[in-house]
Design a protein around this motif. Sequence first.
Motif, PDB file in Angstrom:
ATOM      1  N   PRO A  50     -11.959  48.143  41.211  1.00 54.28           N
ATOM      2  CA  PRO A  50     -12.956  48.656  42.158  1.00 54.28           C
ATOM      3  C   PRO A  50     -14.422  48.266  41.651  1.00 54.28           C
ATOM      4  O   PRO A  50     -15.232  47.988  42.451  1.00 54.28           O
ATOM      5  CB  PRO A  50     -12.907  50.262  41.899  1.00 54.28           C
ATOM      6  CG  PRO A  50     -11.681  50.448  41.319  1.00 54.28           C
ATOM      7  CD  PRO A  50     -11.209  49.496  40.584  1.00 54.28           C
ATOM      8  N   ALA A 100     -13.075  52.797  45.595  1.00 52.35           N
ATOM      9  CA  ALA A 100     -12.187  53.056  44.581  1.00 52.35           C
ATOM     10  C   ALA A 100     -10.702  52.674  45.062  1.00 52.35           C
ATOM     11  O   ALA A 100      -9.438  53.213  44.958  1.00 52.35           O
ATOM     12  CB  ALA A 100     -11.930  54.718  44.577  1.00 52.35           C
ATOM     13  N   ALA A 149      -7.588  54.319  43.954  1.00 58.77           N
ATOM     14  CA  ALA A 149      -7.753  54.824  42.534  1.00 58.77           C
ATOM     15  C   ALA A 149      -7.205  56.372  42.480  1.00 58.77           C
ATOM     16  O   ALA A 149      -7.712  57.081  43.565  1.00 58.77           O
ATOM     17  CB  ALA A 149      -9.248  54.837  42.116  1.00 58.77           C
TER      18      ALA A 149
END
Length: 152
Positions: free
Chosen positions: A114, A25, A66
Amino acid sequence: MTTTVTRPRTVTARINTPDTALDPAVYTATVYMNTAPHSFGGYQHHHPLAEATRPDGTPLRLVFQASARIHDHEAAADAAYEVGNRQAHDANGQTWPADIRSVSVGDVIKVTCPDHWIVYLSVGPTSFSPVPEPTHLTDLTGSRASSRRCPH
């Protein structure tokens, strides 16, 4: 009395993986500075670009986890823009080098998502616009540099 113990044979191997493989992420951003004269009107495909580097000359890669704030490539580019204008730092605490001008209209931000998608975004006056992968890459002295694409 001694007892013999037989151990099974084992093989140990070290597998080198990129840091992003450990944390899927993560968005990474690379800024390409537009070096064309009068480039503040916006990026054009024929404009030469120079990759932003650290003071030691190594490529400057900004890393963003993220989150609710950074949830897509445009949000990651916006975060890179903030770092590039000395208003923030990336997930590793990295700030923009003092010897590089701020990120401006006409520059290009490469975002690796990602899922390993790579998106190139031109910095505009109020937003970002997708552009094809730049082909005119130079170093800061103006010599031709190789154009490399990250593997998928």
